[in-house]
Design a protein around this motif. Structure first.
Motif, PDB file in Angstrom:
ATOM      1  N   LEU A   1      38.642  36.500  44.615  1.00  0.00           N
ATOM      2  CA  LEU A   1      38.266  36.824  43.241  1.00  0.00           C
ATOM      3  C   LEU A   1      37.593  35.631  42.566  1.00  0.00           C
ATOM      4  O   LEU A   1      36.500  35.749  41.995  1.00  0.00           O
ATOM      5  CB  LEU A   1      39.505  37.257  42.456  1.00  0.00           C
ATOM      6  CG  LEU A   1      39.313  37.487  40.957  1.00  0.00           C
ATOM      7  CD1 LEU A   1      38.394  38.670  40.715  1.00  0.00           C
ATOM      8  CD2 LEU A   1      40.662  37.708  40.283  1.00  0.00           C
ATOM      9  N   PHE A   2      38.220  34.455  42.650  1.00  0.00           N
ATOM     10  CA  PHE A   2      37.666  33.293  41.971  1.00  0.00           C
ATOM     11  C   PHE A   2      36.480  32.695  42.722  1.00  0.00           C
ATOM     12  O   PHE A   2      35.678  31.979  42.130  1.00  0.00           O
ATOM     13  CB  PHE A   2      38.762  32.252  41.735  1.00  0.00           C
ATOM     14  CG  PHE A   2      39.695  32.642  40.633  1.00  0.00           C
ATOM     15  CD1 PHE A   2      39.312  32.527  39.316  1.00  0.00           C
ATOM     16  CD2 PHE A   2      40.950  33.161  40.912  1.00  0.00           C
ATOM     17  CE1 PHE A   2      40.149  32.913  38.287  1.00  0.00           C
ATOM     18  CE2 PHE A   2      41.809  33.546  39.896  1.00  0.00           C
ATOM     19  CZ  PHE A   2      41.406  33.416  38.573  1.00  0.00           C
TER      20      PHE A   2
ATOM     21  N   ILE B   1      33.771  34.580  40.947  1.00  0.00           N
ATOM     22  CA  ILE B   1      33.690  34.247  39.529  1.00  0.00           C
ATOM     23  C   ILE B   1      33.031  32.888  39.316  1.00  0.00           C
ATOM     24  O   ILE B   1      32.265  32.697  38.368  1.00  0.00           O
ATOM     25  CB  ILE B   1      35.099  34.293  38.900  1.00  0.00           C
ATOM     26  CG1 ILE B   1      35.555  35.745  38.752  1.00  0.00           C
ATOM     27  CG2 ILE B   1      35.112  33.595  37.550  1.00  0.00           C
ATOM     28  CD1 ILE B   1      36.953  35.899  38.214  1.00  0.00           C
TER      29      ILE B   1
ATOM     30  N   ASP C   1      37.762  27.610  38.262  1.00  0.00           N
ATOM     31  CA  ASP C   1      38.620  28.783  38.181  1.00  0.00           C
ATOM     32  C   ASP C   1      39.153  28.960  36.757  1.00  0.00           C
ATOM     33  O   ASP C   1      39.194  30.076  36.234  1.00  0.00           O
ATOM     34  CB  ASP C   1      39.788  28.655  39.154  1.00  0.00           C
ATOM     35  CG  ASP C   1      39.333  28.651  40.607  1.00  0.00           C
ATOM     36  OD1 ASP C   1      38.216  29.116  40.873  1.00  0.00           O
ATOM     37  OD2 ASP C   1      40.100  28.157  41.464  1.00  0.00           O
TER      38      ASP C   1
ATOM     39  N   THR D   1      36.378  35.316  31.131  1.00  0.00           N
ATOM     40  CA  THR D   1      36.643  36.743  31.337  1.00  0.00           C
ATOM     41  C   THR D   1      37.735  37.280  30.420  1.00  0.00           C
ATOM     42  O   THR D   1      38.084  38.454  30.507  1.00  0.00           O
ATOM     43  CB  THR D   1      37.050  37.006  32.799  1.00  0.00           C
ATOM     44  OG1 THR D   1      38.132  36.128  33.156  1.00  0.00           O
ATOM     45  CG2 THR D   1      35.895  36.746  33.735  1.00  0.00           C
TER      46      THR D   1
ATOM     47  N   ALA E   1      32.434  38.972  41.006  1.00  0.00           N
ATOM     48  CA  ALA E   1      33.794  38.972  41.550  1.00  0.00           C
ATOM     49  C   ALA E   1      33.930  39.980  42.681  1.00  0.00           C
ATOM     50  O   ALA E   1      34.519  39.689  43.732  1.00  0.00           O
ATOM     51  CB  ALA E   1      34.797  39.275  40.435  1.00  0.00           C
TER      52      ALA E   1
END
Length: 484
Positions: free
Chosen positions: A142-143, A146, A317, A324, A468
């Motif tokens: 996920l990160f 991002i 992160d 977000t 993401a």
């Protein structure tokens, strides 16, 4: 009750109505904005406050100026200029300021407090998940995506603010000097900002036309707006500037800010992580000019290199979390404090220590914001159109562009390469990446996000969401070793 009238501009429908009873104006424009209604509006603004200061200010403008018609364009911009002079997140301070104008201290507390609350809760939950499950494949993936989107957002911010601030050769020179000072010589961020302000003050006497880039604003023009009508009618007695009031504000807010630091120092000592978190973010609260982007390089330098609370990639992160979630981007301090205490919890459970440090970092970051507004707001009208303040603010904003460029390059190097070294030579420092550690997937994702934002004007949240998802897909398809 006697009807003490005061003049307002005549309306088109009744040109002869040159004076309206004060009570009717307050009923129409003031008292109809009940405290309960204001709470609902501030909560709505808080829940929509994505996209950094530009997006947050745009949301406030749309709701307060266009939709609710509580404040005129000129008064809104004048208040915003004042908040930009202050250290701290200008959007949160703008909400506090307008809430204070409307309902006094309780209005400012609710407006400013609600602006912080959704982001605080969101980042606290994400910090707990990040610390507890960082090694899990899904969280890493996920990160991974991002980070690339965040880099594109930072680059866009540099371009956007640069267009607004760099109007002539003087401003370009200030931005360049700021970049060189912080990128090559690691000059502390506060020194860069103070120096820029001094140059702006001196430059006003040399070439006032070109050193005053950020202009002041005239008096409010729209008397049919609630707050403007209240001010024009003398109904905002709580905004009067007096020495008694100023001393009362200092007597309340300085102890709220400083007493926790004194207690931590006397009970735990200077070397304890909680004391370090408290003092570091208190210092940050008074030098955070230009918004979160401009101070992130300074924060990252200290948190990563000096205190060892985070790894370089983890700073990205944390910024991804702040990007977000609703609320000020400077709320990333909460994540930094959480991780620092989580890894140095002492006798406490790591999660308990992280949560306490998260609360502490938020407290010492935002209590000064309320202090600046409640103490200085009564004097704001005296700053309207002040050339000296405008010149200093113009120079600081130009320097902030250089600092943000430094941040963008720092982020870009750490997104694109897995290994980055700092080399010192001839009194300078350089970031030297290990070329064999290049992350092609990160570069492609960042480039795609940048094109989507800049060329196709795609919104921030869709870009982050798509990045993401693509990051997760790449990570899962090609394996964690290939991605990280």
């Amino acid at each position: 009750m006697p009807e003490s009238a005061y003049p307002i501009p005549p309306s088109d429908s009744n040109p002869q109505d040159a004076a309206v009873p004060r009570d009717s104006i307050l009923n129409e424009f003031g008292h109809q904005i009940s405290f309960r209604e204001a709470v609902h509006v501030w909560l709505r603004i808080a829940m929509l406050s994505f996209g950094g200061p530009a997006g947050q200010i745009a949301v406030m403008h749309r709701i307060l100026v266009d939709e609710k018609r509580w404040v005129s364009e000129s008064l809104f911009l004048h208040a915003l200029n004042y908040c930009m002079v202050l250290p701290g997140p200008e959007a949160q301070q703008l909400a506090t300021y307008i809430g204070w104008l409307l309902h006094g201290v309780k209005g400012g507390l609710v407006a400013g407090g609600l602006f912080i609350l959704p982001g605080f809760v969101s980042i606290l939950v994400l910090s707990v998940l990040y610390a507890g499950y960082q090694d899990a494949t899904l969280v890493q993936a996920l990160f991974f995506g991002i980070k690339a989107a965040v880099l594109a957002i930072v680059l866009q911010a540099v371009i956007r603010i640069g267009k607004r601030a760099l109007k002539n050769a003087y401003m370009y020179a200030l931005a360049t000097l700021a970049f060189v000072a912080i990128f090559f010589f690691a000059v502390p961020f506060p020194i860069v900002i103070v120096t820029a302000a001094v140059i702006g003050l001196l430059g006003r006497h040399v070439d006032p036309e070109r050193f005053v880039v950020i202009k002041g604003h005239d008096a409010p023009e729209d008397a049919d707006r609630a707050i403007d009508a209240m001010i024009d009618g003398g109904a905002t007695h709580h905004t009067q500037a007096t020495w008694t009031r100023a001393l009362k504000v200092l007597a309340i807010w300085l102890p709220l800010w400083l007493i926790p630091l004194i207690v931590l120092t006397t009970t735990l000592g200077f070397d304890d992580v909680f004391t370090q978190v408290g003092f570091f973010f208190s210092k940050l609260a008074v030098v955070t000019f230009g918004g979160a982007y401009s101070v992130l390089a300074y924060m990252a330098q200290e948190a990563v290199q000096n205190y060892g609370w985070l790894a370089p990639g983890e700073m990205l992160d944390g910024l991804g979390m702040a990007e977000t979630t609703p609320g000020p981007l400077i709320q990333v301090v909460q994540f930094v404090g959480f991780m620092g205490a989580f890894r140095d919890a002492g006798p406490l459970d790591p999660f308990t220590a992280g949560i306490l440090a998260s609360i502490l970092a938020t407290w010492v970051t935002f209590v000064p914001c309320f202090l600046w507004i409640f103490l200085g707001a009564p004097y704001v009208e005296k700053l309207r159109g002040n050339q000296t303040v405008s010149a200093a603010l113009s120079a600081v904003t130009a320097a902030v562009v250089g600092v943000m460029l430094n941040l963008a390059i720092w982020f870009a190097v750490h997104v694109a390469f897995d290994e980055v070294n700092t080399v010192e030579a001839f009194g300078m420092q350089l970031l030297v990446p290990t070329w064999s550690s290049i992350q092609i997937a990160s570069v492609v994702l960042a480039l795609g996000a940048f094109i989507a934002i800049l060329r196709f004007k795609v919104g921030m949240l869709p870009v982050i969401f798509v990045s993401a998802v693509l990051g997760i897909a790449y990570f899962l398809l090609f394996g964690g070793a290939a991605a990280l």
